[in-house]
Design a protein around this motif. Structure first.
Motif, short mmCIF file in Angstrom:
data_model
loop_
_atom_site.label_atom_id
_atom_site.label_comp_id
_atom_site.label_asym_id
_atom_site.label_seq_id
_atom_site.Cartn_x
_atom_site.Cartn_y
_atom_site.Cartn_z
N ILE A 45 6.43 -52.17 38.40
CA ILE A 45 6.60 -52.88 37.13
C ILE A 45 7.63 -53.99 37.33
O ILE A 45 8.78 -53.74 37.67
N GLY A 46 7.19 -55.19 37.11
CA GLY A 46 8.08 -56.34 37.26
C GLY A 46 7.79 -57.38 36.19
O GLY A 46 6.90 -57.20 35.35
N CYS A 47 8.53 -58.44 36.24
CA CYS A 47 8.38 -59.51 35.24
C CYS A 47 7.00 -60.16 35.29
O CYS A 47 6.52 -60.68 34.29
N GLN B 129 6.75 -53.04 24.61
CA GLN B 129 6.63 -51.76 23.89
C GLN B 129 6.24 -50.64 24.86
O GLN B 129 6.79 -49.55 24.82
N TRP B 130 5.28 -50.94 25.72
CA TRP B 130 4.84 -49.93 26.69
C TRP B 130 5.99 -49.57 27.62
O TRP B 130 6.23 -48.40 27.91
N THR C 230 9.23 -49.81 27.10
CA THR C 230 10.24 -49.03 26.38
C THR C 230 9.79 -47.59 26.22
O THR C 230 10.56 -46.65 26.45
N ASP C 231 8.54 -47.39 25.86
CA ASP C 231 8.00 -46.05 25.70
C ASP C 231 8.01 -45.30 27.05
O ASP C 231 8.42 -44.15 27.12
N PHE C 232 7.58 -45.99 28.09
CA PHE C 232 7.54 -45.39 29.43
C PHE C 232 8.94 -44.96 29.86
O PHE C 232 9.14 -43.84 30.32
N GLN C 233 9.91 -45.85 29.72
CA GLN C 233 11.28 -45.52 30.13
C GLN C 233 11.85 -44.36 29.31
O GLN C 233 12.55 -43.50 29.84
N GLY C 234 11.53 -44.32 28.02
CA GLY C 234 11.98 -43.22 27.17
C GLY C 234 11.40 -41.89 27.61
O GLY C 234 12.11 -40.88 27.72
N ARG C 235 10.12 -41.90 27.89
CA ARG C 235 9.46 -40.67 28.34
C ARG C 235 9.98 -40.23 29.71
O ARG C 235 10.19 -39.05 29.96
N MET C 236 10.19 -41.19 30.59
CA MET C 236 10.68 -40.84 31.93
C MET C 236 12.13 -40.35 31.87
O MET C 236 12.53 -39.47 32.63
N GLY C 237 12.90 -40.89 30.93
CA GLY C 237 14.27 -40.42 30.75
C GLY C 237 14.28 -38.97 30.27
O GLY C 237 15.07 -38.15 30.76
N ALA C 238 13.41 -38.66 29.31
CA ALA C 238 13.31 -37.28 28.82
C ALA C 238 12.84 -36.34 29.93
O ALA C 238 13.35 -35.22 30.06
#
Length: 96
Positions: A38-40, A50-51, A53-61
């Motif tokens: 995942i890059g710029c 949005q994707w 942010t959602d991905f990072q949130g799920r991976m953090g959990a």
């Protein structure tokens, strides 16, 4: 040479925990590989944001869950050893 009776449940529990640790390591490696892709230039725009942010949130959990395994492993192994000792005591008390 087998496993002494007094450590059978602890040994089996550690084997199971080792399998979990191996799987967690594989999942963490896969997450790292996805993060590296995942890059710029991969995907841009509000939907991409949005994707991401959602991905990072799920991976953090998921990371927090994985980080909880070592203390839980210690608790489970100690419980298995305690249960094995209780079974051994019951067996030896019944043999006498």
């Amino acid at each position: 040479m087998g496993i002494p009776d007094e450590d059978k449940l602890g040994y089996l529990c550690r084997q199971d925990m080792n399998k979990i640790e191996t799987s967690v390591s594989s999942i963490r490696a896969a997450i790292t590989a996805v993060n590296n892709l995942i890059g710029c230039e991969t995907w841009v725009g509000s939907v991409a944001d949005q994707w991401g942010t959602d991905f990072q949130g799920r991976m953090g959990a998921l990371g927090k869950l994985f980080d909880s395994y070592p203390p839980e492993e210690n608790r489970l192994v100690a419980k298995a050893q305690k249960d094995q000792a209780a079974m051994d005591n019951k067996r030896t008390a019944g043999a006498g």
